[in-house]
Design a protein around this motif. Structure first.
Motif, PDB file in Angstrom:
ATOM      1  N   LYS A 722       0.860  -1.179   0.000  1.00 47.07           N
ATOM      2  CA  LYS A 722       0.000   0.000   0.000  1.00 47.07           C
ATOM      3  C   LYS A 722       0.898   1.231   0.000  1.00 47.07           C
ATOM      4  O   LYS A 722       1.801   1.363   0.832  1.00 47.07           O
ATOM      5  N   ASP A 734      -6.885   5.642  -6.631  1.00 46.01           N
ATOM      6  CA  ASP A 734      -7.327   4.437  -7.343  1.00 46.01           C
ATOM      7  C   ASP A 734      -6.148   3.611  -7.847  1.00 46.01           C
ATOM      8  O   ASP A 734      -6.338   2.581  -8.484  1.00 46.01           O
ATOM      9  N   LYS A 735      -4.938   4.095  -7.600  1.00 44.72           N
ATOM     10  CA  LYS A 735      -3.739   3.385  -8.069  1.00 44.72           C
ATOM     11  C   LYS A 735      -2.667   3.435  -6.976  1.00 44.72           C
ATOM     12  O   LYS A 735      -1.563   3.920  -7.194  1.00 44.72           O
ATOM     13  N   ASP A 736      -3.016   2.935  -5.811  1.00 44.27           N
ATOM     14  CA  ASP A 736      -2.060   3.077  -4.715  1.00 44.27           C
ATOM     15  C   ASP A 736      -1.837   1.777  -3.943  1.00 44.27           C
ATOM     16  O   ASP A 736      -1.262   1.792  -2.856  1.00 44.27           O
ATOM     17  N   GLN A 737      -2.299   0.650  -4.466  1.00 44.38           N
ATOM     18  CA  GLN A 737      -2.045  -0.603  -3.769  1.00 44.38           C
ATOM     19  C   GLN A 737      -1.803  -1.726  -4.770  1.00 44.38           C
ATOM     20  O   GLN A 737      -2.293  -1.693  -5.901  1.00 44.38           O
ATOM     21  N   SER A 738      -1.004  -2.666  -4.312  1.00 46.55           N
ATOM     22  CA  SER A 738      -0.615  -3.768  -5.177  1.00 46.55           C
ATOM     23  C   SER A 738      -0.734  -5.077  -4.411  1.00 46.55           C
ATOM     24  O   SER A 738      -0.418  -5.145  -3.216  1.00 46.55           O
ATOM     25  N   SER A 773       1.014  -9.071 -10.680  1.00 43.99           N
ATOM     26  CA  SER A 773      -0.074  -8.539  -9.864  1.00 43.99           C
ATOM     27  C   SER A 773      -1.325  -9.374 -10.047  1.00 43.99           C
ATOM     28  O   SER A 773      -1.565  -9.969 -11.102  1.00 43.99           O
ATOM     29  N   ALA A 775      -5.103  -8.708  -9.942  1.00 41.55           N
ATOM     30  CA  ALA A 775      -6.155  -7.689  -9.872  1.00 41.55           C
ATOM     31  C   ALA A 775      -7.370  -8.211  -9.120  1.00 41.55           C
ATOM     32  O   ALA A 775      -8.045  -7.463  -8.402  1.00 41.55           O
ATOM     33  N   GLY A 778      -7.632  -7.449  -5.437  1.00 43.44           N
ATOM     34  CA  GLY A 778      -7.675  -6.062  -5.000  1.00 43.44           C
ATOM     35  C   GLY A 778      -6.491  -5.246  -5.435  1.00 43.44           C
ATOM     36  O   GLY A 778      -6.361  -4.084  -5.030  1.00 43.44           O
ATOM     37  N   GLU A 780      -4.450  -2.763  -7.454  1.00 44.81           N
ATOM     38  CA  GLU A 780      -4.765  -1.645  -8.346  1.00 44.81           C
ATOM     39  C   GLU A 780      -3.573  -1.271  -9.220  1.00 44.81           C
ATOM     40  O   GLU A 780      -3.757  -0.795 -10.338  1.00 44.81           O
ATOM     41  N   ASP A 815       2.468  -0.592 -13.788  1.00 46.32           N
ATOM     42  CA  ASP A 815       2.561   0.621 -12.994  1.00 46.32           C
ATOM     43  C   ASP A 815       3.782   0.682 -12.085  1.00 46.32           C
ATOM     44  O   ASP A 815       4.096   1.748 -11.558  1.00 46.32           O
TER      45      ASP A 815
END
Length: 940
Positions: A722, A734-738, A773, A775, A778, A780, A815
């Motif tokens: 995170k 909306d693009k802050d966790q992996s 990743s 998706a 969860g 992002e 990302d």
């Protein structure tokens, strides 16, 4: 050097080797129990109470001996018992400071003096390490109370001759054996009086990686400490160790000068004078017998002919091991030493003398086979055949603990020395290694090197009980055992029959030096056949009875020698008075089990070994933290943690790693919450907060041990991350966790190669990793990264040089930007647009030619720096990147070439840190610019 720097160095050294070198890998099925007294906590696997009782009974005696000698009161000592190996040994290790004792007998009784209790010798040796290296005195001792007992290893920064000199001294002083009473040990160091003489003082403190002798720090250590105590008083070495513990800044140099009043160079010069005088006296004694020394027919300064046997064709087959050449079985013409045939058995280690089956190409060996999941701490020694025609290795037994074996004259059976708990027995088995039947078994006895008489009616072997190692005659039918002559304290070994069965030949130290003797079975007389300067071993007689062969010490290696076999020309030796073999002291070596055990003491086992405060910084300024490290003595569970708090940001952070080794896969977990500068997510390279949980399974596997070593290290896991922008950074919510899974595997194949080779010639390695990743879970930040790298090592045109060819492909997308350490030409960074290094896909081809320059065995100071090898290399890297589909033409146009050279030294720093150190300079041909890198690589 400041006190702060000294403390930092010791803590860094400790942390550096955690956890890779500071835990053993035990059988995961074992249930551990403990025994405790005032000074020790003894860890042992359930079912091994008898050995634990033996160690427990010795513990007060060993404690009083060593603490009284060193004058130091140590902290509580964990003792870990390992019954999972057939190789007699033990060790001291830091983090946590503890010792391990292997519950196994000797596979050879020679080399440790006439010791009656092998466990007493081992316990004494290892506990000396513990007390000496963990000395807590003076200001640094007080500091360790603040930063943790794990840092109390100031005396570990001592030269090897001090570290092992103290242990070999105490094992000699406080047991009835020890290396100080061993004629083999003494003869080995005295053999270096030949030629160039002994090594330099700095070299006395370092392991010789590329030249004999392998045990130099033991050899130098005992004799230098013995000289120190004889010359400056029996407590001189202990006073030196205590002074160094109180004054770690001055190290051994200052402590030695304080005790002797001499500089180290003056001390060593005086030691050499004393040593050379002893050698002259020993040589005069040796030559006074006026017997032949033999003619060397195979002698090489870097190679040792460890064992040999005669073939039916009248040639000699010898096992050659060493430093400049590969392991080999060489067939030698005894008339002139010509090598007729050379066979390469691979990465071979055998505990047994060479024997031949009825098929002249089948060599009988006893080979330790590692447990696939034991990372070389667990093994079993088994009967093995090696075919010199086909190079085929056949493991006849599995898990039978065969130390040595000899085929019967008719080829239908074997007699073998076999481990039985803490002892070794003699057994019979058929030609397939099956149907084991006991022949001789005695608690408290060690058996070695059995051999059949030519007519198959008698077996000769070594049996050691108490201090006495005797040659005995055994009936293969009844098992009745009879010493050849009266049992005595002289060490006898290497029995062999003459072809007519009239004589039993053997090696013995009864002359003060190991020499060859012949016992006439008919008239019951004993004659000495050789008088060598340093040691002669393994007598064998040619099939026609005309030639005696044996090995002889020469500068730490064994050369192969011959002389005419004429036992009547030998010197008559009085036989020992008739005396039965000793009766084992079973009350001492096999006591009744009376102990009551407990489980693992959790509070004691898991208290932090290090708790070191530190300063760091976060996005607002200073942060204060504490570094914690802990691990139980078994290495089952460990933790590493940094916990900190921002003094201006008022925000806590942490980074915690846990590991569990109770199962075959190692379970790892990492949890952290930290602020870092320079992370790149969505193109931002500023302060951001990252919180992550990572879970992984690691599985190291030994896939093969002969003829090449093949190992696999596999990892699979998952991690969630995170990201939050802090200070002046804002991230897209909306693009802050992996959330991703990952896997990694390293497969290596290491064929046998000379130790001096700069590369594992003809070896290969494969590294592959992949992260993707998920998706659906969860994630992002959607990304993936894959790397595959293949290495091939090839021989060069000169001795010990070689080529390293590497091909690496990396592909990433999404990302998150990943490191590209493996896939870029040297001199380029992943952000470089030149060559497309910044693109998602990269391909690199690299060729590097490594050339050894010298093997200097040279040092600066007693511990500061030691160099074992200096080498150079030239390299060419060709690589570039691309996006989307690969087009060979476009990639070739875009790719970049960097060329250069390196100069590195295989070094040891501060006596404990082995490293490859050097510089690398290169040139980027397209950009016409140069670059340089400093090389520092820890060698594990």
């Amino acid at each position: 050097m400041t006190r702060a720097f000294t403390a930092t160095l010791l803590v860094f050294t400790a942390a550096l080797f955690w956890p890779g070198l500071c835990h053993a890998r035990y059988d995961t099925s074992w249930t551990w129990r403990t025994l405790s007294n005032e000074h020790f906590t003894i860890y042992y696997p359930e079912g091994h109470e008898a050995f634990a009782q033996r160690v427990y009974n010795l513990s007060d005696e060993v404690y009083d001996d060593i603490t009284g000698f060193l004058g130091v009161t140590p902290r509580r000592c964990p003792v870990v018992i390992n019954p999972g190996t057939d190789l007699y040994n033990g060790f001291y290790a830091p983090l946590p400071n503890r010792i391990s004792l292997y519950e196994t007998p000797y596979y050879t009784v020679r080399g440790f003096g006439p010791v009656s209790d092998a466990v007493d010798k081992l316990f004494t040796h290892e506990f000396t390490h513990f007390v000496h290296l963990t000395t807590k005195l003076g200001w640094y001792g007080k500091l360790t109370e603040f930063i943790g007992d794990g840092a109390a290893i100031s005396n570990s920064l001592s030269p090897g001759w001090v570290v092992e000199g103290l242990t070999t001294t105490t094992e000699t002083l406080f047991t009835d054996g020890g290396r100080g009473r061993s004629a083999l040990f003494r003869g080995t160091i005295q053999s270096f009086a030949e030629g160039e003489g002994l090594w330099s003082l700095p070299s006395a403190g370092a392991h010789p990686v590329y030249a004999p002798p392998a045990g130099r720090i033991y050899l130098a250590g005992y004799h230098m400490v013995d000289y120190l105590n004889r010359t400056f008083g029996p407590t001189a070495a202990a006073r030196m160790a205590r002074y160094q513990g109180e004054h770690p800044l001055g190290g051994t140099r200052e402590a030695l000068t304080h005790v002797t009043g001499q500089s180290p160079d003056e001390f060593y010069a005086a030691f050499l004078e004393d040593f050379n005088r002893q050698v002259e006296e020993s040589q005069a004694l040796a030559l006074s017998a006026e017997l032949p020394e033999g003619k060397a027919i195979a002698s090489e300064p870097l190679e040792s002919f460890e064992s040999h046997t005669w073939t039916s064709q009248g040639t000699i087959l010898a096992l050659r091991k060493g430093y400049g050449k590969k392991n080999a079985l060489v067939e030698i013409d005894p008339s002139d030493g010509t090598v007729r045939r050379t066979t390469f058995p691979g990465t071979l280690f055998t505990t047994a003398p060479l024997r031949l089956m009825g098929n002249p190409n089948h060599v009988v060996l006893s080979v330790p086979y590692p447990d696939p999941f034991g990372t070389y701490e667990l093994d079993t020694t088994d009967l093995t055949l090696f075919d010199t025609e086909t190079n085929k290795v056949t493991r006849l037994t599995k898990g039978d603990h065969i130390f040595s074996a000899a085929p019967s004259p008719d080829g239908h059976s074997f007699v073998a020395a076999r481990r039985n708990g803490m002892w070794s027995d003699l057994v019979l088995m058929d030609a397939r290694g099956e149907h084991l039947a006991p022949l001789y078994s005695q608690a408290g006895a060690y058996c070695e090197a059995p051999v059949w008489s030519p007519d198959g009616t008698t077996i000769a072997a070594v049996v050691k009980i108490g201090q006495n190692a005797d040659i005995v005659s055994i009936s293969p039918v009844s098992g009745h055992i009879t010493p050849l002559f009266g049992s005595d304290i002289a060490e006898d070994n290497d029995p062999a029959f003459s072809p007519d069965g009239k004589f039993v030949l053997f090696a013995s130290d009864r002359s003060g030096i190991w020499n060859i003797f012949a016992y006439n079975r008919q008239n019951k007389t004993l004659r000495q056949l050789t008088s060598v300067r340093y040691g002669a071993f393994e007598p064998r007689v040619s099939p026609d009875g005309s030639t005696l062969s044996f090995t002889r010490l020469n500068r730490g290696v064994k050369e192969l020698c011959t002389l005419p076999f004429d036992p009547e020309a030998g010197k008559t030796v009085p036989l020992p008075a008739p005396q039965a073999m000793p009766t084992p002291d079973l009350n001492r070596v096999a006591p009744d089990v009376t102990i009551k055990s407990n489980g693992i003491p959790w509070a004691e086992a898991y208290k932090p070994l290090l708790h070191v405060p530190f300063f760091t910084r976060d996005e607002e300024g200073s942060a204060l933290g504490v570094f914690l490290l802990g691990q139980d003595p078994l290495g089952l569970n460990s933790y590493l943690a940094s916990i900190f708090y921002g003094l201006e940001s008022n925000r806590p952070g942490f980074d915690i790693t846990l590991a569990n080794r109770s199962f075959k896969p190692i379970i790892r977990a990492r949890l952290y919450d930290s602020a870092e500068e320079g992370n790149k997510v969505n193109g931002l390279e500023r302060w951001q907060r990252e919180r992550s949980l990572e879970l992984a399974l690691d599985l190291p596997v030994i896939l093969q041990n002969l003829p090449s070593q093949i190992q696999l290290l596999g990892t699979i896991g998952t991690k969630a991350r995170k990201f939050n922008g802090i200070k002046n950074v804002e991230l897209n919510p909306d693009k802050d966790q992996s959330f991703a899974w990952f896997t990694e595997a390293t497969l290596t194949r290491s064929p046998d190669a000379p130790r001096r080779d700069v590369l594992p010639t003809w070896g290969q390695s494969l590294f592959a990793s992949y992260e993707k990743s998920i998706a659906e879970a969860g994630g992002e930040l959607i990304s993936h990264n894959g790397v595959i790298s293949i290495k091939q090592y090839l021989p060069g045109p000169m001795d010990h040089d070689g080529f390293e060819f590497t091909l690496t492909h990396q592909e990433q997308d999404g990302d998150i930007s990943y490191a590209k350490d493996l896939s870029l030409p040297r001199g380029y960074k992943k952000e470089d647009t030149e060559g497309g290094m910044n693109l998602d896909k990269n391909l690199l081809a690299s060729l590097e030619y490594h050339i050894p320059i010298t093997y200097p065995d040279w040092g600066v100071g007693l511990v500061l720096y030691h160099m074992a090898r200096l080498k150079t290399s030239v390299f060419a890297d060709y690589g570039g990147g691309w996006q989307d589909q690969f087009d060979a033409g476009e990639w070739t146009d875009r790719a970049r070439l960097s060329v250069g050279t390196s100069l590195t030294a295989h070094s040891t720093l501060m006596a404990v840190v082995p490293a490859e150190i050097g510089v690398e300079i290169g040139y980027k041909t397209k950009e016409e610019s140069a670059f340089a890198n400093f090389i520092f690589q820890i060698i594990f």
